[in-house]
Enzyme design. Structure first.
Site, short mmCIF file in Angstrom:
data_model
loop_
_atom_site.label_atom_id
_atom_site.label_comp_id
_atom_site.label_asym_id
_atom_site.label_seq_id
_atom_site.Cartn_x
_atom_site.Cartn_y
_atom_site.Cartn_z
CG HIS A 308 -2.09 0.91 1.15
ND1 HIS A 308 -2.32 1.90 2.07
CD2 HIS A 308 -3.09 1.01 0.22
CE1 HIS A 308 -3.42 2.57 1.74
NE2 HIS A 308 -3.90 2.06 0.63
CE LYS A 310 -1.51 5.19 -0.37
NZ LYS A 310 -1.97 4.09 -1.16
CG ASP A 315 19.07 12.04 -7.59
OD1 ASP A 315 19.13 11.00 -8.27
OD2 ASP A 315 18.95 13.18 -8.10
#
Length: 364
Positions: A308, A310, A315
């Site tokens: 789940h 996100k 970098d």
């Protein structure tokens, strides 16, 4: 005055050159202001904290995360605001009931699809169709939009801080799913999140969309709210992806925003190493084929429940996280909060998490 003696054509060319110079200077001024406003404007003291940021990854740290959240609720003295897609955890529900019973003002906003789960978690029975109701001294309102989700997962505790991240307030989220939760102890952030909550709770269901910059110790951050500020949130993601130089790691519950997919492909083509893992249940909805066609290493996750996250790590220095799915609904319809954080130490923790999920997945 000397241009009065020039031929008309020459004077016209001179005026055009002058106009072009002024337009160029105006452009530089606008760009300069935007850069200053985004990166160089001093952060007010109320948006600063000396430290105290906490990060939890579920399921490994899921119980510790839930215990910490329940502890924060238990320590509240004056007020608690909860904006959560769903409440489906009786331990958290009872912590909220106990807080309300001792006189804390507890208010909660849920998505209307999850009324039953809210009732069960608070230990009550109700068949009221009203937008708002009082349950166990807790004021609860529900989002009423038919084609959008109230997708937040944040809790504001007194003036102490904000709990947020990808983690729904459900048993599965803490025990089974890949999730990340943050505790951000910044008074200024409390004000920003609380203002967004107040608007939603009062029925302004698109929210205020006010962004803010903050600092916790060495961590610099910015928060954005959808849908009112969704385009600004999306632009911030695209700008960061456009500036990537070495590597991008992505863990996405779902990935359908074509602009973000295009930005990942462009980064790969200019030599940035891009690695993506997507929740296996959402492959049919995501644009993994576009990534594969560009020779990007994309995988489906191996969690038998739900991946789940996100998360995007750029970098080894920047982290994108929050409730915001990388979809058109994420910026255009749903209520979301997006965090962009700059801290190399924090970014390495997120990178290790995403890499572990990626390595446990199956290459597509």
């Amino acid at each position: 005055m000397w241009n009065l003696f020039q031929p008309k054509a020459s004077r016209s060319r001179g005026r055009r050159r002058g106009d072009q110079i002024w337009l160029f200077l105006l452009f530089l001024g606008v760009v300069g202001y935007l850069v200053w406003d985004a990166y160089l404007r001093p952060i007010p003291p109320v948006y600063k904290a000396s430290g105290g940021l906490e990060l939890y990854f579920a399921p490994e740290q899921g119980r510790a995360a839930k215990g910490r959240l329940i502890g924060l609720i238990g320590a509240a003295q004056n007020r608690i605001e909860v904006a959560a897609l769903e409440l489906e955890d009786r331990e958290i529900g009872q912590a909220l009931v106990q807080a309300a019973a001792r006189g804390v003002r507890v208010r909660m906003l849920n998505d209307s699809d999850y009324r039953r789960e809210t009732h069960e978690s608070l230990g009550v029975s109700s068949s009221s169709p009203a937008r708002c109701e009082t349950l166990q001294r807790i004021q609860v309102c529900y989002d009423s939009r038919p084609n959008a989700l109230m997708h937040h997962k944040f809790v504001v505790v007194d003036d102490l801080g904000v709990w947020t991240g990808s983690t729904n307030l459900t048993w599965n989220a803490f025990e089974r799913n890949n999730e990340n939760s943050l505790w951000l102890p910044v008074p200024g952030l409390v004000q920003v999140y609380r203002a967004e909550f107040e608007a939603l709770f009062a029925g302004q269901e698109n929210g205020l969309g006010r962004s803010a910059r903050f600092q916790i110790g060495s961590t610099l951050g910015a928060v954005y709210f959808s849908p009112a500020g969704g385009q600004k949130a999306r632009n911030a993601i695209l700008e960061l992806l456009g500036r990537a130089q070495r590597e991008i790691w992505v863990a996405a519950y779902v990935l359908t925003d074509t602009r973000i997919v295009e930005a990942l492909v462009k980064a790969h083509r200019r030599g940035v190493q891009v690695r993506v893992v997507i929740d296996a249940r959402n492959l049919s909805n995501s644009r993994d084929e576009t990534l594969k066609q560009a020779s990007i290493d994309v995988r489906k996750d191996g969690n038998p429940y739900t991946m789940h996250h996100k998360i995007i790590v750029v970098d080894g220095e920047w982290v994108i996280t929050g409730s915001y799915n990388f979809t058109n609904s994420g910026f255009g319809r749903n209520n979301e909060n997006l965090l962009i954080l700059r801290d190399s130490t924090l970014a390495q923790r997120y990178k290790r998490e995403v890499e572990a999920v990626w390595r446990a997945g199956t290459r597509l």
